[in-house]
Enzyme design. Structure first.
Site, PDB file in Angstrom:
ATOM      1  CG  PHE A  97      -1.863  -1.209   1.238  1.00 58.06           C
ATOM      2  CD1 PHE A  97      -3.002  -1.249   0.445  1.00 58.06           C
ATOM      3  CD2 PHE A  97      -1.563  -2.320   2.024  1.00 58.06           C
ATOM      4  CE1 PHE A  97      -3.844  -2.369   0.436  1.00 58.06           C
ATOM      5  CE2 PHE A  97      -2.388  -3.438   2.023  1.00 58.06           C
ATOM      6  CZ  PHE A  97      -3.525  -3.460   1.228  1.00 58.06           C
ATOM      7  CB  CYS A 138      -1.000   2.354  -8.712  1.00 51.49           C
ATOM      8  SG  CYS A 138       0.583   1.481  -8.756  1.00 51.49           S
ATOM      9  NE  ARG A 177       5.724   4.136 -13.462  1.00 55.63           N
ATOM     10  CZ  ARG A 177       6.010   3.075 -12.707  1.00 55.63           C
ATOM     11  NH1 ARG A 177       5.931   1.870 -13.224  1.00 55.63           N
ATOM     12  NH2 ARG A 177       6.353   3.216 -11.444  1.00 55.63           N
TER      13      ARG A 177
HETATM   14  P1  NAD Z   1       8.420  -0.785 -11.532  1.00 52.49           P
HETATM   15  O1  NAD Z   1       8.055  -0.603 -12.951  1.00 52.49           O
HETATM   16  O2  NAD Z   1       9.060   0.331 -10.781  1.00 52.49           O
HETATM   17  O3  NAD Z   1       9.414  -2.042 -11.393  1.00 52.49           O
HETATM   18  C1  NAD Z   1       9.141  -3.304 -11.887  1.00 52.49           C
HETATM   19  C2  NAD Z   1      10.458  -4.051 -12.038  1.00 52.49           C
HETATM   20  O4  NAD Z   1      10.165  -5.414 -12.400  1.00 52.49           O
HETATM   21  C3  NAD Z   1      11.370  -3.496 -13.144  1.00 52.49           C
HETATM   22  O5  NAD Z   1      12.641  -3.164 -12.618  1.00 52.49           O
HETATM   23  C4  NAD Z   1      11.456  -4.646 -14.157  1.00 52.49           C
HETATM   24  O6  NAD Z   1      12.696  -4.729 -14.817  1.00 52.49           O
HETATM   25  C5  NAD Z   1      11.205  -5.853 -13.276  1.00 52.49           C
HETATM   26  N1  NAD Z   1      10.764  -7.034 -14.011  1.00 52.49           N
HETATM   27  C6  NAD Z   1       9.829  -7.126 -14.977  1.00 52.49           C
HETATM   28  N2  NAD Z   1       9.719  -8.399 -15.400  1.00 52.49           N
HETATM   29  C7  NAD Z   1      10.607  -9.126 -14.671  1.00 52.49           C
HETATM   30  C8  NAD Z   1      10.969 -10.512 -14.644  1.00 52.49           C
HETATM   31  N3  NAD Z   1      10.392 -11.375 -15.459  1.00 52.49           N
HETATM   32  N4  NAD Z   1      11.910 -10.916 -13.774  1.00 52.49           N
HETATM   33  C9  NAD Z   1      12.518 -10.027 -12.932  1.00 52.49           C
HETATM   34  N5  NAD Z   1      12.221  -8.705 -12.919  1.00 52.49           N
HETATM   35  C10 NAD Z   1      11.283  -8.270 -13.778  1.00 52.49           C
HETATM   36  O7  NAD Z   1       7.094  -1.276 -10.807  1.00 52.49           O
HETATM   37  P2  NAD Z   1       6.544  -0.853  -9.368  1.00 52.49           P
HETATM   38  O8  NAD Z   1       6.024   0.521  -9.431  1.00 52.49           O
HETATM   39  O9  NAD Z   1       7.551  -1.244  -8.347  1.00 52.49           O
HETATM   40  O10 NAD Z   1       5.277  -1.815  -9.272  1.00 52.49           O
HETATM   41  C11 NAD Z   1       5.429  -3.220  -9.146  1.00 52.49           C
HETATM   42  C12 NAD Z   1       4.078  -3.810  -8.770  1.00 52.49           C
HETATM   43  O11 NAD Z   1       3.669  -3.315  -7.485  1.00 52.49           O
HETATM   44  C13 NAD Z   1       2.932  -3.477  -9.716  1.00 52.49           C
HETATM   45  O12 NAD Z   1       2.049  -4.565  -9.751  1.00 52.49           O
HETATM   46  C14 NAD Z   1       2.252  -2.288  -9.040  1.00 52.49           C
HETATM   47  O13 NAD Z   1       0.888  -2.190  -9.380  1.00 52.49           O
HETATM   48  C15 NAD Z   1       2.405  -2.648  -7.579  1.00 52.49           C
HETATM   49  N6  NAD Z   1       2.425  -1.500  -6.654  1.00 52.49           N
HETATM   50  C16 NAD Z   1       3.105  -0.362  -7.001  1.00 52.49           C
HETATM   51  C17 NAD Z   1       3.161   0.703  -6.110  1.00 52.49           C
HETATM   52  C18 NAD Z   1       3.854   1.995  -6.458  1.00 52.49           C
HETATM   53  O14 NAD Z   1       3.628   2.988  -5.771  1.00 52.49           O
HETATM   54  N7  NAD Z   1       4.678   2.043  -7.496  1.00 52.49           N
HETATM   55  C19 NAD Z   1       2.537   0.588  -4.858  1.00 52.49           C
HETATM   56  C20 NAD Z   1       1.879  -0.600  -4.532  1.00 52.49           C
HETATM   57  C21 NAD Z   1       1.834  -1.640  -5.442  1.00 52.49           C
HETATM   58  C1  UGA Z   2      -1.432   5.077  -4.615  1.00 53.81           C
HETATM   59  C2  UGA Z   2      -2.013   4.697  -3.248  1.00 53.81           C
HETATM   60  O1  UGA Z   2      -2.160   5.875  -2.448  1.00 53.81           O
HETATM   61  C3  UGA Z   2      -1.117   3.697  -2.524  1.00 53.81           C
HETATM   62  O2  UGA Z   2      -1.721   3.295  -1.296  1.00 53.81           O
HETATM   63  C4  UGA Z   2      -0.926   2.475  -3.425  1.00 53.81           C
HETATM   64  O3  UGA Z   2      -0.049   1.547  -2.824  1.00 53.81           O
HETATM   65  C5  UGA Z   2      -0.367   2.912  -4.754  1.00 53.81           C
HETATM   66  O4  UGA Z   2      -1.254   3.892  -5.370  1.00 53.81           O
HETATM   67  C6  UGA Z   2      -0.260   1.761  -5.699  1.00 53.81           C
HETATM   68  O5  UGA Z   2      -1.025   0.831  -5.639  1.00 53.81           O
HETATM   69  O6  UGA Z   2       0.633   1.859  -6.508  1.00 53.81           O
HETATM   70  P1  UGA Z   2       0.506   6.685  -5.500  1.00 53.81           P
HETATM   71  O7  UGA Z   2       0.009   6.337  -6.857  1.00 53.81           O
HETATM   72  O8  UGA Z   2       1.947   6.654  -5.210  1.00 53.81           O
HETATM   73  O9  UGA Z   2      -0.190   5.738  -4.399  1.00 53.81           O
HETATM   74  O10 UGA Z   2       0.036   8.176  -5.204  1.00 53.81           O
HETATM   75  P2  UGA Z   2      -1.150   8.897  -4.415  1.00 53.81           P
HETATM   76  O11 UGA Z   2      -0.544   9.788  -3.417  1.00 53.81           O
HETATM   77  O12 UGA Z   2      -2.191   7.979  -3.965  1.00 53.81           O
HETATM   78  O13 UGA Z   2      -1.740   9.809  -5.591  1.00 53.81           O
HETATM   79  C7  UGA Z   2      -2.320   9.227  -6.763  1.00 53.81           C
HETATM   80  C8  UGA Z   2      -2.879  10.323  -7.650  1.00 53.81           C
HETATM   81  O14 UGA Z   2      -4.047  10.920  -7.047  1.00 53.81           O
HETATM   82  C9  UGA Z   2      -1.908  11.488  -7.898  1.00 53.81           C
HETATM   83  O15 UGA Z   2      -2.012  11.912  -9.236  1.00 53.81           O
HETATM   84  C10 UGA Z   2      -2.402  12.577  -6.954  1.00 53.81           C
HETATM   85  O16 UGA Z   2      -2.079  13.871  -7.403  1.00 53.81           O
HETATM   86  C11 UGA Z   2      -3.902  12.318  -6.993  1.00 53.81           C
HETATM   87  N1  UGA Z   2      -4.606  12.815  -5.788  1.00 53.81           N
HETATM   88  C12 UGA Z   2      -4.331  12.280  -4.570  1.00 53.81           C
HETATM   89  C13 UGA Z   2      -5.574  13.818  -5.918  1.00 53.81           C
HETATM   90  O17 UGA Z   2      -5.846  14.299  -7.038  1.00 53.81           O
HETATM   91  N2  UGA Z   2      -6.232  14.240  -4.794  1.00 53.81           N
HETATM   92  C14 UGA Z   2      -5.982  13.718  -3.560  1.00 53.81           C
HETATM   93  O18 UGA Z   2      -6.628  14.158  -2.583  1.00 53.81           O
HETATM   94  C15 UGA Z   2      -5.002  12.719  -3.447  1.00 53.81           C
END
Ligand code: NAD
Ligand code: UGA
Length: 431
Positions: free
Chosen positions: A152, A260, A327
């Site tokens: 999260f 996300c 992104r």
């Molecule tokens: P990211 O794009 O930053 O990183 C993903 C990594 O996975 C890359 O470095 C890529 O090279 C690697 N990868 C891809 N295929 C692979 C393979 N076959 N073997 C080994 N490595 C491989 O992604 P992220 O933002 O860290 O998100 C990862 C997951 O977590 C997604 O499902 C996303 O929805 C979820 N998530 C992201 C966030 C966030 O804030 N970014 C928060 C919570 C959950």
């Molecule tokens: C969000 C969730 O908050 C995390 O809990 C979750 O783990 C993550 O997605 C994920 O699954 O990847 P994140 O995308 O990093 O985190 O950013 P947020 O702070 O949630 O903002 C998301 C978008 O909503 C941004 O574009 C932000 O500007 C917008 N936002 C957020 C608003 O327009 N209004 C708000 O009040 C809050």
């Protein structure tokens, strides 16, 4: 305990560094060789506050590799943190999850590993735990378990979120494995929810979709405020103080972006549909989000009559402040929309310039400092809520502009002050 992290992105690196800080040995793997080489040299490929310090502090417990065999030989618990990007129809692309599962299965068999645990931290549709089980089972005939441990964290404050989460969710159909995974976090002393795997997978989508819904809701209220002369900041404060509603995620603006919310809302809608349920509310959440971006374009047109050959300066390119991530950024979408209307665009961001350059066309002019971009502009749009934009010398900026128009897509600036300076200022739902 010895854990592996597969996928060295935002989630993987922060999870790996945090688990090491909790005393576990961590091996971090990625297929991106350049990324692993950089990490081995101490270069962190993403911007995340406090991550460099945490990786450095725990470097004796962290190693990096590109080889799955090494991962399987060294660790007992494997966290899958690879990307799950959206496909054209909105569904999550699970090809990396499948590839990792196959490789894990093959290496479990080759190295005759006993009772390994596979944990999904990537956001995956309900049912993915079962798919992983089937793929691994084809390669490896002994006992193993699959656990869902959704993440999260928010970008920009990922380390803080990881070390102080509101809750940890662990889902498995094997109680013993769920307990082992939960125990990795015991020193955090935060509530842990242990549940079945499908429920854990669903919690992640429901959480993101609910927060996105809150944003689209407050944006619609803001749009009505614009029409009736009420002020959205006051409304958000007034409803947010009700504990049942809560203060957070009530900031109106140009809609949610990032890697996300957009992808997860669409994926939930898509897999609900596939299961025979039409999630009507989510359709509106997505539609309102689109509309918020277009509304900024309309506000510009209302003030300038046309955008053809008008010079527009975009302040902020990241999808939110304190990150270099662009992104699904609202700013990028907005630039594409106003370029289509014939506008000349210049842009600035304190962290995301490099990433933005890769995804925008060469007609966009990038400036190295915010104060350099105002000359000859017909309007400025605030597209990311970077706090330092508040402290710009706005009186000086006004002198350089051709027309003193500010469209504040993030309600960042003080509207009274900006109007006091002589700007034509419009926010979202601000009186
Ligand atoms: P990211 O794009 O930053 O990183 C993903 C990594 O996975 C890359 O470095 C890529 O090279 C690697 N990868 C891809 N295929 C692979 C393979 N076959 N073997 C080994 N490595 C491989 O992604 P992220 O933002 O860290 O998100 C990862 C997951 O977590 C997604 O499902 C996303 O929805 C979820 N998530 C992201 C966030 C966030 O804030 N970014 C928060 C919570 C959950
Ligand atoms: C969000 C969730 O908050 C995390 O809990 C979750 O783990 C993550 O997605 C994920 O699954 O990847 P994140 O995308 O990093 O985190 O950013 P947020 O702070 O949630 O903002 C998301 C978008 O909503 C941004 O574009 C932000 O500007 C917008 N936002 C957020 C608003 O327009 N209004 C708000 O009040 C809050």
């Amino acid at each position: 305990m010895k854990v592996s992290i597969i996928g060295a992105g935002y989630v993987g690196l922060v999870t790996g560094a945090s688990l090491a800080d909790l005393g576990h040995d961590v091996i971090i793997m990625d297929i991106d060789i350049a990324r692993i080489e950089k990490l081995e040299r101490g270069i962190i490929p993403i911007h995340e506050s406090g991550l460099d310090r945490l990786l450095d502090k725990n470097s004796n417990r962290i190693s990096f590799t590109t080889k799955m065999e090494e991962v399987v030989r060294e660790a007992d618990i494997h966290f899958i943190c690879v990307w799950t990007p959206p496909q054209k129809d909105g569904s999550a692309d699970l090809s990396s999850i499948r590839a990792v599962s196959r490789e894990l299965g093959k290496n479990f068999a080759k190295l005759k590993i006993k009772t390994p645990i596979i944990v999904t931290k990537s956001t995956v549709p309900v049912g993915t735990g079962k798919i992983i089980r089937q793929i691994v089972r084809k390669e490896y005939k002994n006992d193993f378990s699959v656990v869902s441990n959704p993440e999260f964290l928010r970008e920009g404050q990922a380390v803080a979120d990881m070390m102080r989460p509101d809750r940890i969710v662990v889902g498995s159909n094997d109680a013993e494995s769920a307990k082992i995974v939960a125990s990795l976090y015991q020193d955090l002393r935060v509530p842990v929810i242990i549940t079945d795997i499908a429920t854990a997978e669903m919690i992640k989508y429901a959480a993101n979709a609910f927060l996105a819904t809150k944003i689209s809701f407050i944006n619609e209220v803001a749009n009505v405020c614009d029409l009736v002369g009420a002020d959205i900041e006051g409304v958000a404060q007034g409803i947010g103080m009700d504990k049942r509603i809560g203060k957070s995620f009530l900031k109106a603006g140009m809609g949610y972006g990032g890697s996300c919310f957009p992808k997860d809302v669409r994926a939930l809608q898509q897999f609900s549909n596939n299961s025979g349920y039409d999630f009507k509310l989510l359709k509106s959440v997505i539609e309102v989000n689109e509309q918020q971006r277009q509304m900024i374009v309309e506000k510009l047109i209302n003030n300038l009559s046309t955008l053809k050959n008008k010079n527009i300066f975009i302040l902020g390119l990241a999808f939110k402040a304190h990150t270099d991530d662009i992104r699904e950024s609202g700013a990028i979408d907005l630039i594409n929309r106003i370029q289509k209307q014939g506008a000349n665009v210049s842009a600035f961001d304190p962290l995301a310039l490099l990433n933005a350059k890769k995804s925008l066309n060469d007609k966009v002019k990038f400036v190295a400092q915010a104060k350099e971009g105002a000359t000859g502009m017909h309007a400025i749009v605030i597209a990311t809520e970077w706090p330092e934009f508040k402290d710009l010398d706005w009186l000086e900026i006004k002198k350089q502009m051709t027309e003193p128009i500010i469209i504040d897509g993030r309600n960042l600036l003080d509207s009274a002050q900006m109007r006091g300076h002589g700007f034509i200022y419009e926010g979202v739902g601000r009186r």
